[in-house]
Design a protein around this motif. Structure first.
Motif, PDB file in Angstrom:
ATOM      1  N   UNK A  20       1.012  -1.312   0.016  1.00 40.20           N
ATOM      2  CA  UNK A  20       0.103   0.015  -0.038  1.00 40.20           C
ATOM      3  C   UNK A  20       0.588   1.264   0.077  1.00 40.20           C
ATOM      4  N   UNK A  21       1.879   1.087   0.792  1.00 43.66           N
ATOM      5  CA  UNK A  21       2.797   2.393   0.743  1.00 43.66           C
ATOM      6  C   UNK A  21       3.702   2.740  -0.611  1.00 43.66           C
ATOM      7  N   UNK A  91       8.334   8.751   3.762  1.00 41.46           N
ATOM      8  CA  UNK A  91       6.757   9.249   3.720  1.00 41.46           C
ATOM      9  C   UNK A  91       6.399  10.204   4.389  1.00 41.46           C
ATOM     10  N   UNK A  92       6.894  10.581   5.652  1.00 44.91           N
ATOM     11  CA  UNK A  92       6.792  11.957   6.210  1.00 44.91           C
ATOM     12  C   UNK A  92       7.107  13.100   5.515  1.00 44.91           C
ATOM     13  N   UNK A  93       8.321  12.774   5.109  1.00 43.93           N
ATOM     14  CA  UNK A  93       9.135  13.945   4.299  1.00 43.93           C
ATOM     15  C   UNK A  93       8.122  14.238   2.950  1.00 43.93           C
ATOM     16  N   UNK A 187      -0.380  11.524   0.457  1.00 45.61           N
ATOM     17  CA  UNK A 187       0.765  11.269   1.089  1.00 45.61           C
ATOM     18  C   UNK A 187       0.557  11.210   2.621  1.00 45.61           C
ATOM     19  N   UNK A 188      -0.499  11.463   3.110  1.00 41.35           N
ATOM     20  CA  UNK A 188      -0.897  11.086   4.495  1.00 41.35           C
ATOM     21  C   UNK A 188      -1.401   9.695   4.635  1.00 41.35           C
ATOM     22  N   UNK A 193      -0.011   3.923   6.051  1.00 36.76           N
ATOM     23  CA  UNK A 193       0.398   2.770   5.754  1.00 36.76           C
ATOM     24  C   UNK A 193       1.787   2.237   6.252  1.00 36.76           C
ATOM     25  N   UNK A 194       2.621   3.176   6.008  1.00 35.53           N
ATOM     26  CA  UNK A 194       4.051   2.834   6.466  1.00 35.53           C
ATOM     27  C   UNK A 194       4.327   2.541   7.862  1.00 35.53           C
ATOM     28  N   UNK A 195       3.557   3.009   8.694  1.00 35.17           N
ATOM     29  CA  UNK A 195       3.567   2.806  10.244  1.00 35.17           C
ATOM     30  C   UNK A 195       3.093   1.280  10.418  1.00 35.17           C
TER      31      UNK A 195
END
Length: 627
Positions: A20-21, A91-93, A187-188, A193-195
């Motif tokens: 998903x990321x 992903x935060x960036x 982006x959010x 998803x990355x978490x």
């Protein structure tokens, strides 16, 4: 192993969050990039004071430039630090980049948007090595092809949806505001998803980062060249991106000037191409039997060339008064062949690229895997720039038509494929094995997990036909060095195949002392290097279907190299075209097609317990009454 498939990975916490990321990241890249390109094409050039073509090429260059500049650093970071944390930071960036992009869209700050395109390219550059290096840590070997297939399918579907989404956004009244909301929201979602991505421990935490771009770029390219097969796989992947960029870049003009269609035809061509790659990628796991099978890469090459040539030959000859919509286009019988060719190019492109990515991941040194993938990204970017230069030269300078351009790159693909497969014989050998095991034989296997995943061992097996080695090679994941009678290398049909496989020729001592001694020296060298060696202790093919007496060659091998011995048995090959039943092999027509052959694993023997007679007895029991 045979029950699982790609779809089961989408239910797994080891893979789904990562999928998903990466999907959302690729989707956001394409929404942002394509919307900006369309705005530049239709309205932004006046604000920038430059011609549209200049700005479009500048934008494309700004997005790809970071791959040249920062891939080497990104590879180091991915090898040094825990990978899931790197992904989360990347992903935060992306959220902060897209917040700036949103403000720039609303305020029509196109100069800042171009700068952010470079920053977004940098963010993608740091995600690239982690994206592929994390898969071997979360997936088993028999899941690696399926995982890569899903990643490639997801990437091209994201490209397609991003392109279509950008077109839809351009068709509404509040384009800039909706685009601003979309890129931030995606982006959010990607960060959330990355978490959930599980941890993937660093490969080399003691590494000292080197920020000298020139020096490190040279170093990661050197790492990639250490294994010639891996390096040529990188070059083959990069060539695919050359082809893909060449087709995608020409689709708008191809649809407009050659196919006489409107913008909906462009979208349809892109959709067929992308869906084709997705379908081809998803088929790879079934075709490869859940293992990293580079034997289907030549099939991909052949399909890319054949469908590329046919695309040149299938251009419709009709003439219309106004551009065709996609519905009008597919209504023409002559158009169907074009659509089949584009889908075929996509499908065989999937066959081509997925096993290569899996091969690089599996065969790269773990402590340098991300840096080797970074080298791949550098070469991909270089080849995509090369595709633009080739387009300028062939279409602009030499004034070829677009169909002629497609023909040239299809023929170039054939030349490059032949070069790669002659330089790395393993590709051609695995291709022959794959064809054989999917035409004349239906091969199943049982208990082959007795063969060690790493380290040296000797495999012993009964000898039924001239293709025993090929079928065994197709069933076992690790490369094997086969010891074969030296006379077989004189065969016009099989000699070149076994030379490709780097088989070791052996002769009876009384017939050729030198070949006999060289064989045992070669076997010892392979075992010292941690390889698998397979011998047929009978020394000849059976002429009756029964197992001949095992000779003492295995005991001689173990005197020099005290390694484990694994027994396996072939069932169902007696009576095939390549066996001696009812006369010498190859005499007459093939007796059976799609025959069921089974390869059965026995047990692992310690060197001190091995005798030729004991091995023979066990192989007889394994084979049973099914010669």
């Amino acid at each position: 192993m045979e029950e699982h498939n790609q779809s089961s990975l989408l239910k797994s916490k080891r893979f789904l969050p990562f999928f998903c990321t990466q999907f959302l990241g690729a989707f956001n890249d394409n929404i942002f990039k394509n919307t900006l390109m369309l705005l530049i094409a239709f309205s932004a050039t006046r604000a920038l004071g430059l011609e549209s073509n200049v700005v479009m090429n500048l934008a494309a260059g700004l997005f790809i430039l970071p791959f040249f500049l920062f891939s080497s650093i990104a590879g180091q970071v991915a090898d040094k630090y825990e990978k899931s944390s790197i992904i989360r930071r990347v992903k935060l960036a992306e959220i902060f980049i897209m917040l700036l992009a949103a403000a720039s869209f609303v305020t029509e700050s196109y100069s800042l948007l171009l700068l952010l395109l470079f920053v977004m390219g940098t963010q993608s550059t740091f995600f690239g090595p982690v994206k592929y290096a994390i898969l071997p840590q979360h997936l088993s070997d028999d899941e690696l092809v399926g995982g890569n297939a899903l990643v490639e399918m997801g990437t091209f579907v994201a490209i397609l949806l991003g392109t279509i989404g950008a077109g839809l956004l351009m068709g509404v009244e509040d384009t800039k505001e909706l685009t601003a909301v979309a890129v931030v929201a995606i982006a959010i979602a990607g960060y959330l998803a990355s978490r959930k991505i599980p941890k993937a421990e660093p490969a080399d935490p003691s590494m000292k980062l080197d920020f000298n771009i020139v020096r490190m770029t040279g170093k990661v390219l050197k790492y990639a060249r250490e294994d010639r097969a891996v390096y040529l796989s990188i070059m083959a992947i990069s060539w695919f991106w050359f082809l893909g960029a060449s087709y995608l870049t020409q689709f708008p003009n191809f649809a407009k000037t050659v196919l006489q269609g409107d913008s909906s035809v462009v979208t349809m061509l892109l959709a067929l191409f992308s869906i084709g790659i997705g379908v081809g990628s998803m088929l790879c796991e079934r075709l490869s039997g859940h293992k990293v099978e580079i034997g289907i890469v030549p099939i991909g090459s052949l399909g890319l060339t054949l469908f590329g040539i046919d695309l040149y030959a299938s251009i419709p000859s009709y003439d219309v008064d106004q551009p065709l919509t996609w519905l009008q286009f597919i209504a023409h019988p002559e158009s169907v062949r074009v659509l089949i060719d584009l889908a075929g190019i996509g499908i065989f492109g999937g066959f081509f690229i997925v096993p290569l990515y899996a091969y690089i991941q599996k065969n790269s040194r773990p402590e340098r895997r991300a840096q080797i993938i970074a080298a791949n990204n550098i070469m991909n970017a270089l080849f995509m720039v090369g595709s633009a230069i080739a387009g300028i030269v062939l279409l602009g300078v030499l004034e070829l038509s677009i169909p002629q351009f497609f023909l040239v790159i299809a023929l170039m693909n054939l030349v490059i494929a032949i070069y790669v497969y002659t330089q790395v014989p393993e590709f051609a050998f695995r291709f022959v094995v794959w064809i054989l095991s999917h035409s004349m034989y239906r091969v199943t296997h049982k208990d082959l997990d007795v063969i060690p995943d790493e380290g040296p061992a000797v495999i012993v097996c009964n000898h039924v036909s001239f293709v025993d080695a090929l079928l065994i090679a197709g069933a076992i994941r690790r490369p094997i060095r086969f010891v074969m009678d030296y006379q077989i290398f004189k065969s016009t049909l099989l000699g070149p195949i076994f030379r490709l496989a780097k088989a070791i020729p052996i002769a009876p001592r009384h017939k050729d002392e030198e070949v006999y001694q060289q064989a045992f020296d070669s076997i010892s060298k392979e075992l010292e290097q941690g390889q698998l060696v397979c011998i047929f202790p009978e020394g000849k093919l059976t002429k009756t279907g029964d197992i001949n007496e095992f000779r003492g060659g295995v005991e001689i091998i173990l005197e020099r190299n005290s390694v484990d011995v694994v027994t396996i048995a072939l069932q169902g090959l007696w009576g095939s075209f390549f066996s001696h039943k009812d006369g010498p092999a190859f005499s007459g027509r093939p007796k059976r097609f799609w025959s069921k052959v089974n390869i059965v694993g026995g047990r692992k023997w310690q060197a001190k317990d091995v005798t030729a007679a004991g091995l023979e007895l066990e192989v007889r029991e394994l084979r049973g009454d099914n010669p």
